[in-house]
Motif scaffolding. Structure first.
Motif, PDB file in Angstrom:
ATOM      1  N   ALA A  95     -19.530   1.134   7.197  1.00 30.73           N
ATOM      2  CA  ALA A  95     -20.371   2.337   7.203  1.00 30.73           C
ATOM      3  C   ALA A  95     -19.732   3.435   6.357  1.00 30.73           C
ATOM      4  CB  ALA A  95     -20.585   2.818   8.628  1.00 30.73           C
ATOM      5  N   ARG A  96     -18.421   3.578   6.475  1.00 26.29           N
ATOM      6  CA  ARG A  96     -17.752   4.627   5.691  1.00 26.29           C
ATOM      7  C   ARG A  96     -17.850   4.304   4.204  1.00 26.29           C
ATOM      8  NH1 ARG A  96     -11.752   5.827   4.944  1.00 26.29           N
ATOM      9  NH2 ARG A  96     -11.879   7.764   3.754  1.00 26.29           N
ATOM     10  N   LEU A  97     -17.647   3.035   3.863  1.00 21.67           N
ATOM     11  CA  LEU A  97     -17.755   2.638   2.459  1.00 21.67           C
ATOM     12  C   LEU A  97     -19.158   2.941   1.920  1.00 21.67           C
ATOM     13  CD1 LEU A  97     -16.581   1.233  -0.070  1.00 21.67           C
ATOM     14  CD2 LEU A  97     -17.378  -0.946   0.884  1.00 21.67           C
ATOM     15  N   ALA A  98     -20.166   2.628   2.714  1.00 19.56           N
ATOM     16  CA  ALA A  98     -21.548   2.899   2.287  1.00 19.56           C
ATOM     17  C   ALA A  98     -21.741   4.392   2.037  1.00 19.56           C
ATOM     18  CB  ALA A  98     -22.534   2.399   3.350  1.00 19.56           C
TER      19      ALA A  98
ATOM     20  N   ARG B 156     -29.100  -6.784  10.642  1.00 22.27           N
ATOM     21  CA  ARG B 156     -28.521  -8.017  10.084  1.00 22.27           C
ATOM     22  C   ARG B 156     -27.209  -7.739   9.359  1.00 22.27           C
ATOM     23  NH1 ARG B 156     -33.469  -9.454   6.653  1.00 22.27           N
ATOM     24  NH2 ARG B 156     -31.886 -10.633   5.515  1.00 22.27           N
ATOM     25  N   GLY B 157     -26.645  -6.539   9.556  1.00 27.55           N
ATOM     26  CA  GLY B 157     -25.338  -6.231   8.978  1.00 27.55           C
ATOM     27  C   GLY B 157     -25.386  -5.779   7.538  1.00 27.55           C
ATOM     28  N   ILE B 158     -26.571  -5.367   7.057  1.00 24.13           N
ATOM     29  CA  ILE B 158     -26.709  -4.913   5.661  1.00 24.13           C
ATOM     30  C   ILE B 158     -27.068  -3.428   5.689  1.00 24.13           C
ATOM     31  CG2 ILE B 158     -27.946  -5.229   3.488  1.00 24.13           C
ATOM     32  CD1 ILE B 158     -28.725  -8.082   4.624  1.00 24.13           C
ATOM     33  N   LEU B 159     -26.192  -2.594   5.139  1.00 25.56           N
ATOM     34  CA  LEU B 159     -26.395  -1.151   5.189  1.00 25.56           C
ATOM     35  C   LEU B 159     -27.026  -0.665   3.886  1.00 25.56           C
ATOM     36  CD1 LEU B 159     -23.051   0.006   6.855  1.00 25.56           C
ATOM     37  CD2 LEU B 159     -25.196  -0.742   7.932  1.00 25.56           C
ATOM     38  N   ILE B 160     -28.177  -0.001   4.011  1.00 22.04           N
ATOM     39  CA  ILE B 160     -28.885   0.535   2.846  1.00 22.04           C
ATOM     40  C   ILE B 160     -28.681   2.044   2.800  1.00 22.04           C
ATOM     41  CG2 ILE B 160     -31.131   0.734   1.674  1.00 22.04           C
ATOM     42  CD1 ILE B 160     -30.187  -2.159   2.124  1.00 22.04           C
ATOM     43  N   ARG B 161     -28.398   2.558   1.632  1.00 23.99           N
ATOM     44  CA  ARG B 161     -28.342   4.011   1.430  1.00 23.99           C
ATOM     45  C   ARG B 161     -29.242   4.329   0.242  1.00 23.99           C
ATOM     46  NH1 ARG B 161     -26.291   3.385   5.632  1.00 23.99           N
ATOM     47  NH2 ARG B 161     -24.285   4.157   6.426  1.00 23.99           N
ATOM     48  N   SER B 162     -30.243   5.162   0.469  1.00 21.48           N
ATOM     49  CA  SER B 162     -31.185   5.493  -0.601  1.00 21.48           C
ATOM     50  C   SER B 162     -31.771   6.871  -0.344  1.00 21.48           C
ATOM     51  CB  SER B 162     -32.321   4.462  -0.663  1.00 21.48           C
ATOM     52  OG  SER B 162     -33.309   4.881  -1.586  1.00 21.48           O
TER      53      SER B 162
ATOM     54  N   ALA C 125     -28.117 -23.241 -16.352  1.00 23.76           N
ATOM     55  CA  ALA C 125     -26.892 -22.653 -15.812  1.00 23.76           C
ATOM     56  C   ALA C 125     -26.613 -23.289 -14.456  1.00 23.76           C
ATOM     57  CB  ALA C 125     -27.050 -21.142 -15.674  1.00 23.76           C
ATOM     58  N   ARG C 126     -25.336 -23.597 -14.191  1.00 19.48           N
ATOM     59  CA  ARG C 126     -24.956 -24.256 -12.935  1.00 19.48           C
ATOM     60  C   ARG C 126     -24.706 -23.223 -11.841  1.00 19.48           C
ATOM     61  NH1 ARG C 126     -20.966 -25.256 -16.194  1.00 19.48           N
ATOM     62  NH2 ARG C 126     -19.389 -24.807 -14.624  1.00 19.48           N
ATOM     63  N   LYS C 127     -25.129 -23.558 -10.632  1.00 19.77           N
ATOM     64  CA  LYS C 127     -24.842 -22.671  -9.507  1.00 19.77           C
ATOM     65  C   LYS C 127     -23.341 -22.691  -9.221  1.00 19.77           C
ATOM     66  CE  LYS C 127     -27.535 -24.160  -6.162  1.00 19.77           C
ATOM     67  NZ  LYS C 127     -28.173 -24.162  -4.825  1.00 19.77           N
ATOM     68  N   VAL C 128     -22.747 -21.502  -9.063  1.00 12.73           N
ATOM     69  CA  VAL C 128     -21.309 -21.421  -8.757  1.00 12.73           C
ATOM     70  C   VAL C 128     -21.088 -20.862  -7.353  1.00 12.73           C
ATOM     71  CG1 VAL C 128     -19.090 -20.453  -9.453  1.00 12.73           C
ATOM     72  CG2 VAL C 128     -20.732 -21.190 -11.200  1.00 12.73           C
ATOM     73  N   VAL C 129     -21.583 -19.649  -7.100  1.00 16.95           N
ATOM     74  CA  VAL C 129     -21.444 -19.094  -5.744  1.00 16.95           C
ATOM     75  C   VAL C 129     -22.705 -18.335  -5.349  1.00 16.95           C
ATOM     76  CG1 VAL C 129     -18.927 -18.775  -5.999  1.00 16.95           C
ATOM     77  CG2 VAL C 129     -20.462 -16.839  -6.411  1.00 16.95           C
ATOM     78  N   ARG C 130     -22.872 -18.227  -4.032  1.00 19.58           N
ATOM     79  CA  ARG C 130     -23.908 -17.336  -3.500  1.00 19.58           C
ATOM     80  C   ARG C 130     -23.227 -16.099  -2.933  1.00 19.58           C
ATOM     81  NH1 ARG C 130     -26.871 -20.215   0.491  1.00 19.58           N
ATOM     82  NH2 ARG C 130     -25.515 -19.358   2.078  1.00 19.58           N
ATOM     83  N   LEU C 131     -23.857 -14.938  -3.140  1.00 22.70           N
ATOM     84  CA  LEU C 131     -23.331 -13.664  -2.654  1.00 22.70           C
ATOM     85  C   LEU C 131     -24.285 -13.095  -1.613  1.00 22.70           C
ATOM     86  CD1 LEU C 131     -22.506 -12.146  -6.165  1.00 22.70           C
ATOM     87  CD2 LEU C 131     -20.882 -13.251  -4.613  1.00 22.70           C
ATOM     88  N   SER C 132     -23.749 -12.655  -0.483  1.00 20.89           N
ATOM     89  CA  SER C 132     -24.586 -12.061   0.559  1.00 20.89           C
ATOM     90  C   SER C 132     -24.332 -10.562   0.620  1.00 20.89           C
ATOM     91  CB  SER C 132     -24.277 -12.698   1.917  1.00 20.89           C
ATOM     92  OG  SER C 132     -24.589 -14.074   1.860  1.00 20.89           O
ATOM     93  N   PRO C 133     -25.399  -9.762   0.745  1.00 18.57           N
ATOM     94  CA  PRO C 133     -25.225  -8.305   0.682  1.00 18.57           C
ATOM     95  C   PRO C 133     -24.602  -7.714   1.941  1.00 18.57           C
ATOM     96  CG  PRO C 133     -27.529  -8.862   1.050  1.00 18.57           C
ATOM     97  CD  PRO C 133     -26.805 -10.160   0.862  1.00 18.57           C
ATOM     98  N   LEU C 134     -23.786  -6.670   1.736  1.00 16.43           N
ATOM     99  CA  LEU C 134     -23.179  -5.911   2.847  1.00 16.43           C
ATOM    100  C   LEU C 134     -23.629  -4.453   2.814  1.00 16.43           C
ATOM    101  CD1 LEU C 134     -19.522  -7.238   2.447  1.00 16.43           C
ATOM    102  CD2 LEU C 134     -21.095  -7.834   4.292  1.00 16.43           C
ATOM    103  N   VAL C 135     -23.631  -3.884   1.599  1.00 13.88           N
ATOM    104  CA  VAL C 135     -24.026  -2.488   1.407  1.00 13.88           C
ATOM    105  C   VAL C 135     -24.870  -2.430   0.144  1.00 13.88           C
ATOM    106  CG1 VAL C 135     -23.204  -0.163   0.822  1.00 13.88           C
ATOM    107  CG2 VAL C 135     -21.913  -1.557   2.460  1.00 13.88           C
ATOM    108  N   CYS C 136     -25.968  -1.688   0.187  1.00 11.54           N
ATOM    109  CA  CYS C 136     -26.792  -1.540  -1.016  1.00 11.54           C
ATOM    110  C   CYS C 136     -27.124  -0.069  -1.230  1.00 11.54           C
ATOM    111  CB  CYS C 136     -28.076  -2.369  -0.899  1.00 11.54           C
ATOM    112  SG  CYS C 136     -29.064  -2.305  -2.397  1.00 11.54           S
ATOM    113  N   ILE C 137     -26.722   0.449  -2.385  1.00  5.66           N
ATOM    114  CA  ILE C 137     -27.092   1.809  -2.787  1.00  5.66           C
ATOM    115  C   ILE C 137     -28.289   1.668  -3.713  1.00  5.66           C
ATOM    116  CG2 ILE C 137     -26.304   3.970  -3.841  1.00  5.66           C
ATOM    117  CD1 ILE C 137     -24.573   3.012  -1.434  1.00  5.66           C
TER     118      ILE C 137
END
Lengths: 476, 141
Positions: A117-120, A426-432, A462-474
């Motif tokens: 939350a502080r990071l967001a 779901r653990g995803i913090l939005i700031r807008s 292009a080959r799939k390498v990693v999936r990224l899941s969101p934590l914070v979105c500005i």
């Protein structure tokens, strides 16, 4: 889209034979399900692009193709100046060099979750986002010219980042041939307060965790392991690029008849590469690319400051920076002959395969990182340019999920506050700054990015390498 | 009974279509501008307080619509303003207009997205069978 006019060449490759004014065939890379879900306008736009003078090999569409203006979003086309080829302001679009960059934070998921939350809040305070937001950098005429010439290299010289960043940007942070004198006074004025701003709409800064690895060797080369936290920034050339697009679209529409070009759609406005207008546009558009690279570099600096405030000693290293609205001068082999081509990618990512000379040495064996943004509630992906992709679509792949519904429909269906609360659960913090902006960008307003990257992988782009899941979105 | 100026947005897969209609060409242009504003925010939240003059000249009416909307995009971007009322006059492909609005206040206006530019996609300026004028195009957001 009705499949009747397409010939299937492989499970993920469909050909639209050249008919009528088409000079080359169209090729769409996608699964049957994705093609069936595409608007018929995509086929029409692929065919229109195929009719432009000097087009080489084919008019391509990536798996995330959707109805754009002029080119489809997800369109790729290359032109040869020696064959009367053109450069199209419509084929690049308004947001010149809109793109994504990803920085590795060297932090693990548990560390970031403890301060999420502080990071967001700190990121939201540090990153200028949204309509009317202004940056802290205001360039005079000499500074603007230096930025337009130097791109991210200029930004690093000004203290925003390090030399190591530049190695991990397409063209090493500075595209050659930019001509600041070709950029109008209006375009410069629009950029006056917008350096280091995120913008709005689908632009974002997102903190993400690596949630799955598909290609261990490539993930290792990119320095990624499960639980690693990264930051991805999606934005472009701001008002300057938008105004360059506006200025040259108009000029090219008016000049086309005089150049003997019959435009199937005015939005395909273009000019011969070997013309004063074509060269002037190339100079201005390259300045726009440099502006986008400088802008993402400054935003990275601001993100680093925010992380250092929350995690003292944190060092964010740039993994890679890709642009997905560009026209780039590249060498490609076509029918056994090396040719200098001007490759338009409109909502498509450059995806050079292993061994390409333009890659940083640590990525040379696995291919270029291809950064794919999803929607804020789902996932993003990092892919790697596949071997042989240059022969398939001039070294190109998809760029994102693409919208599943209009902004109006999204606004009608969802309320921004409810979207923010649901994602927080779901653990995803939005700031807008804008509740309506969040509603219009609701996760379900976008298509399934997983299907798009699967198709890119299986089509050999292009080959799939990693999936990224969101934590914070500005969000802007 | 139709009003003098009407406006609406229409669906486009990636962006937003804007459409205005009116008894005169100028009213249709004013309506298209209102539709573009509605893609950014609710115009009812924007006070028509400060006036900005806009002048455009183009070789045809469709190009004039693109120029008009792009002039507003430019004024919004450089003045950090939003608009909510337009008075337009058009003669011989010359446009003279006044746009009224106020500086962006994010908390008050809740703007969703800036418009990057007006495109030639779905661009049309026409007089309908009933005599009313329609002016439309897709704007990039």
């Amino acid at each position: 889209m009705d499949l009747a006019k397409l010939k299937q060449r492989g499970p993920f490759e469909w050909v639209l034979p050249a008919t009528g004014r088409m000079r080359v065939p169209g090729v769409i890379f996608a699964s049957r399900e994705l093609i069936e879900g595409m608007d018929a306008k995509v086929r029409e736009q692929v065919a229109n692009v195929a009719s432009l003078p000097g087009i080489v090999a084919a008019s391509y569409a990536m798996p995330d193709a959707h109805w754009g203006y002029g080119f489809p979003i997800g369109g790729v086309a290359a032109f040869d100046a020696d064959d009367g080829g053109v450069v199209s302001a419509g084929g690049v679009g308004f947001d010149i060099s809109c793109g994504v960059r990803t920085l590795h934070t060297r932090l693990k998921l548990a560390e970031v979750e403890a301060q999420q939350a502080r990071l967001a809040d700190v990121l939201y305070a540090c990153i200028p986002a949204g309509v009317g937001s202004t940056g802290g950098i205001h360039l005079d005429a000499a500074g603007m010219a230096a930025m337009l010439k130097g791109g991210a290299r200029w930004a690093v010289q000004e203290g925003y980042g390090t030399e190591a960043d530049l190695i991990h940007i397409e063209e090493f942070g500075c595209v050659a041939g930019a001509d600041p004198a070709a950029v109008s006074e209006q375009a410069r004025k629009r950029q006056r307060d917008e350096m280091g701003t995120l913008g709005s709409g689908n632009h974002y800064l997102e903190v993400q965790a690596v949630s799955e690895i598909f290609d261990a060797a490539a993930a290792k080369a990119y320095g990624l392991a499960v639980g690693d936290v990264v930051v991805s920034i999606h934005c472009g050339s701001r008002g300057l690029g938008h105004q360059i697009g506006t200025d040259f679209l108009r000029e090219m529409v008016l000049a086309a008849p005089g150049a003997g070009i019959a435009l199937p759609d005015r939005e395909l406005a273009c000019a011969p590469l070997k013309s004063a207008l074509g060269q002037r546009y190339l100079g201005a558009m390259r300045a726009g690319i440099n502006c986008a690279l400088a802008n993402r570099q400054i935003l990275s600096h601001l993100a680093r400051q925010a992380f250092a405030e929350v995690f003292p000693g944190a060092r964010l290293s740039l993994l890679y920076d890709v642009s997905h609205n560009t026209c780039k001068e590249e060498m490609h082999t076509v029918d056994g002959r090396r040719r200098r081509l001007f490759v338009h990618r409109k909502g498509a990512t450059r995806a050079f395969g292993p061994g390409h000379a333009d890659l940083p040495h640590e990525y040379a064996k696995v291919g270029q990182p291809v950064l794919i943004g999803g929607s804020m509630g789902t996932a993003s992906y990092i892919l790697a340019g596949a071997a042989g992709t240059e022969e398939r679509a001039f070294g190109s792949a998809c760029h994102g999920a693409g919208r599943a519904m209009s902004r109006h429909e999204a606004m009608r269906r969802w309320h921004g506050r409810a979207v923010v609360d649901e994602l927080a659960g779901r653990g995803i913090l939005i700031r807008s700054p804008s509740s309506r902006g969040v509603a219009e960008e609701a996760p379900l307003a976008y298509k399934d990015v997983g299907a798009v990257v699967d198709a890119s992988d299986r089509a050999g782009l292009a080959r799939k390498v990693v999936r990224l899941s969101p934590l914070v979105c500005i969000k802007g | 009974m139709k009003r003098e100026t009407e406006w609406e947005t229409f669906a486009h897969e990636a962006d937003v279509g804007v459409r205005g209609s009116g008894i005169t060409l100028a009213e249709a242009f004013a309506g298209a501008a209102m539709a573009m504003m509605s893609a950014i925010c609710d115009p009812a939240r924007v006070a028509a307080r400060d006036a900005v003059t806009v002048v455009c000249t183009a070789p045809n009416e469709e190009m004039l619509l693109v120029d008009w909307l792009n002039a507003l995009v430019y004024e919004m971007a450089t003045r950090h303003m939003l608009f909510s009322r337009f008075e337009v006059s058009i003669g011989d492909r010359h446009l003279l207009a006044t746009a009224w609005g106020e500086p962006v206040d994010v908390a008050k206006h809740q703007p969703a997205a800036e418009v990057k530019g007006a495109s030639f996609c779905e661009l049309a300026v026409r007089q309908e069978a009933d005599g009313r004028w329609t002016a439309q195009c897709v704007v990039d957001v």
